[in-house]
Design a protein around this motif. Structure first.
Motif, PDB file in Angstrom:
ATOM      1  N   MET A 128       0.747  -1.170   0.111  1.00  0.00           N
ATOM      2  CA  MET A 128       0.184  -0.011  -0.155  1.00  0.00           C
ATOM      3  C   MET A 128       0.991   1.140  -0.073  1.00  0.00           C
ATOM      4  SD  MET A 128      -3.240  -1.033   2.548  1.00  0.00           S
ATOM      5  CE  MET A 128      -3.978   0.462   2.199  1.00  0.00           C
ATOM      6  N   PRO A 129       0.377   2.533  -0.534  1.00  0.00           N
ATOM      7  CA  PRO A 129       1.275   3.554  -0.657  1.00  0.00           C
ATOM      8  C   PRO A 129       1.613   4.122   0.720  1.00  0.00           C
ATOM      9  CG  PRO A 129      -0.701   3.785  -1.904  1.00  0.00           C
ATOM     10  CD  PRO A 129      -0.990   2.393  -1.356  1.00  0.00           C
ATOM     11  N   LEU A 130       2.857   4.810   0.903  1.00  0.00           N
ATOM     12  CA  LEU A 130       3.209   5.289   2.208  1.00  0.00           C
ATOM     13  C   LEU A 130       3.401   6.689   1.843  1.00  0.00           C
ATOM     14  CD1 LEU A 130       6.328   2.625   2.489  1.00  0.00           C
ATOM     15  CD2 LEU A 130       3.699   2.778   3.658  1.00  0.00           C
ATOM     16  N   ASP A 150      -6.072   6.979 -15.548  1.00  0.00           N
ATOM     17  CA  ASP A 150      -5.899   7.431 -14.081  1.00  0.00           C
ATOM     18  C   ASP A 150      -5.269   6.286 -13.366  1.00  0.00           C
ATOM     19  OD1 ASP A 150      -6.031   8.500 -11.598  1.00  0.00           O
ATOM     20  OD2 ASP A 150      -8.476   8.778 -11.841  1.00  0.00           O
ATOM     21  N   PHE A 151      -3.883   6.833 -12.919  1.00  0.00           N
ATOM     22  CA  PHE A 151      -2.926   5.863 -12.376  1.00  0.00           C
ATOM     23  C   PHE A 151      -3.632   5.950 -10.853  1.00  0.00           C
ATOM     24  CE2 PHE A 151       0.760   4.909  -9.759  1.00  0.00           C
ATOM     25  CZ  PHE A 151       1.309   3.871 -10.336  1.00  0.00           C
ATOM     26  N   SER A 152      -3.584   6.922 -10.287  1.00  0.00           N
ATOM     27  CA  SER A 152      -3.644   6.965  -8.760  1.00  0.00           C
ATOM     28  C   SER A 152      -5.307   7.283  -8.315  1.00  0.00           C
ATOM     29  CB  SER A 152      -3.023   8.148  -8.082  1.00  0.00           C
ATOM     30  OG  SER A 152      -3.417   9.297  -8.399  1.00  0.00           O
ATOM     31  N   LEU A 187       0.843  -0.424  -4.612  1.00  0.00           N
ATOM     32  CA  LEU A 187       1.929  -0.150  -5.588  1.00  0.00           C
ATOM     33  C   LEU A 187       2.981  -1.067  -5.771  1.00  0.00           C
ATOM     34  CD1 LEU A 187       2.851   3.410  -3.932  1.00  0.00           C
ATOM     35  CD2 LEU A 187       1.322   3.023  -5.903  1.00  0.00           C
ATOM     36  N   GLY A 188       3.323  -1.134  -7.261  1.00  0.00           N
ATOM     37  CA  GLY A 188       4.313  -1.905  -7.518  1.00  0.00           C
ATOM     38  C   GLY A 188       5.568  -1.579  -7.475  1.00  0.00           C
ATOM     39  N   VAL A 194       8.882   3.021  -7.699  1.00  0.00           N
ATOM     40  CA  VAL A 194       7.556   2.726  -8.191  1.00  0.00           C
ATOM     41  C   VAL A 194       7.518   2.415  -9.610  1.00  0.00           C
ATOM     42  CG1 VAL A 194       5.072   3.543  -8.138  1.00  0.00           C
ATOM     43  CG2 VAL A 194       6.282   4.013  -5.891  1.00  0.00           C
ATOM     44  N   VAL A 195       7.257   1.359  -9.747  1.00  0.00           N
ATOM     45  CA  VAL A 195       6.942   0.898 -11.336  1.00  0.00           C
ATOM     46  C   VAL A 195       5.674   0.703 -11.842  1.00  0.00           C
ATOM     47  CG1 VAL A 195       9.443  -0.256 -10.999  1.00  0.00           C
ATOM     48  CG2 VAL A 195       7.090  -1.570 -10.812  1.00  0.00           C
ATOM     49  N   GLY A 196       4.495   0.709 -11.098  1.00  0.00           N
ATOM     50  CA  GLY A 196       3.332   0.405 -11.567  1.00  0.00           C
ATOM     51  C   GLY A 196       2.536   0.494 -10.231  1.00  0.00           C
TER      52      GLY A 196
END
Length: 291
Positions: A128-130, A150-152, A187-188, A194-196
């Motif tokens: 998960m995003p930090l 839309d990425f995020s 997040l990958g 962060v690649v994806g």
């Protein structure tokens, strides 16, 4: 192999226009008016992943994006010119004959090419995003926004702290808006990069069962063709399995050969191809998560 690369609905037309020189996305949209923006974006992305088209992003607001043929793409010029000559000859023949000529039948292309996966130097993980991810996620959002993606899912006026809190509430299923379901954004990452991202929905509404599915993923342009999409999808499916989901629905456009290859590599079994009027046909795959 050649047909699997350039066989999308608009790919040959796009290559033909890029033979005239570098084009911006809006210019290509006007040149190919029958293609909707999403389909055109997907097919440009696939041509880029296959090394036929180069995409240049200029750090402006809004981002300026230009497309051109790579050296490999330039090798297709003689092929396109020959096809264009034959098409003109066929049209002349069709107009001059008294008898009705046969109508060319459009054929669907089977996605029989395996995913293009380069060897990865580090292991991809999802999390998960930090708080420290803000800069990279905003950069990824700008990169994918240039492709109409839309990425995020972050609102323009939303602070990073509010965004992270919203993701936490959505993950826990707290105070969801009508029609929303519990979902988790991962997040990958490879090392600190962060690649994806991969976004999973814990359950399906009737609408999601028709078009959206359980899971969506995206890879940043500079990290494509390294197998990250397949890795993220597999890890996302594992997260759904841990939530107790027994069968996961994954969808993609019928023309998106890259996603077709990725989904089928992860065990996707095609149920049908459907679509709403005015939209591109969508493939609906089910992945068995039991066992």
């Amino acid at each position: 192999m050649a047909v699997s690369i350039v066989g999308g609905t608009w790919k040959l037309t796009v290559i033909k226009h890029l033979m005239e020189g570098t084009q911006r996305f809006g210019e290509l949209s006007r040149m190919v008016p029958l293609a909707n923006r999403k389909t055109l974006t997907r097919q440009l992305r696939e041509l880029e992943e296959d090394g036929v088209v180069h995409r240049e992003i200029y750090p402006e607001v809004p981002p300026k994006v230009e497309y051109s043929l790579t050296a490999l793409g330039q090798e297709l010029v003689s092929v396109i010119e020959a096809m264009n000559t034959w098409g003109s000859h066929y049209s002349s023949h069709q107009n001059s004959d008294t008898a009705d000529p046969p109508t060319p039948q459009r054929r669907s292309l089977s996605a029989d090419r395996p995913p293009q996966e380069d060897h990865m130097t580090e292991t991809l993980q999802i999390r998960m995003p930090l708080p420290a991810d803000e800069e990279q996620v905003r950069a990824a959002q700008a990169e994918l926004a240039a492709e109409d993606f839309d990425f995020s899912f972050q609102k323009p006026e939303q602070s990073w702290e509010d965004y992270l809190e919203g993701l936490r509430r959505e993950h826990e299923g707290v105070d969801l808006a009508p029609g929303r379901v519990p979902a988790t954004m991962f997040l990958g990452t490879v090392g600190e990069e962060v690649v994806g991202r991969v976004h999973i929905r814990h359950e399906l509404t009737p609408t999601l069962r028709e078009m959206g599915g359980h899971i969506g993923y995206a890879v940043r342009p500079q990290h494509r063709r390294r197998g990250y999409a397949t890795q993220m999808l597999r890890l996302g499916l594992q997260k759904l399995r841990e939530l107790g989901v027994e069968q996961a629905l994954v969808t993609c456009e019928d023309t998106n050969l890259g996603s077709i290859r990725t989904i089928e590599a992860c065990g996707g079994v095609l149920e049908d191809i459907a679509g709403q009027p005015g939209t591109a046909p969508m493939r609906r795959y089910w992945v068995d998560l039991v066992g």
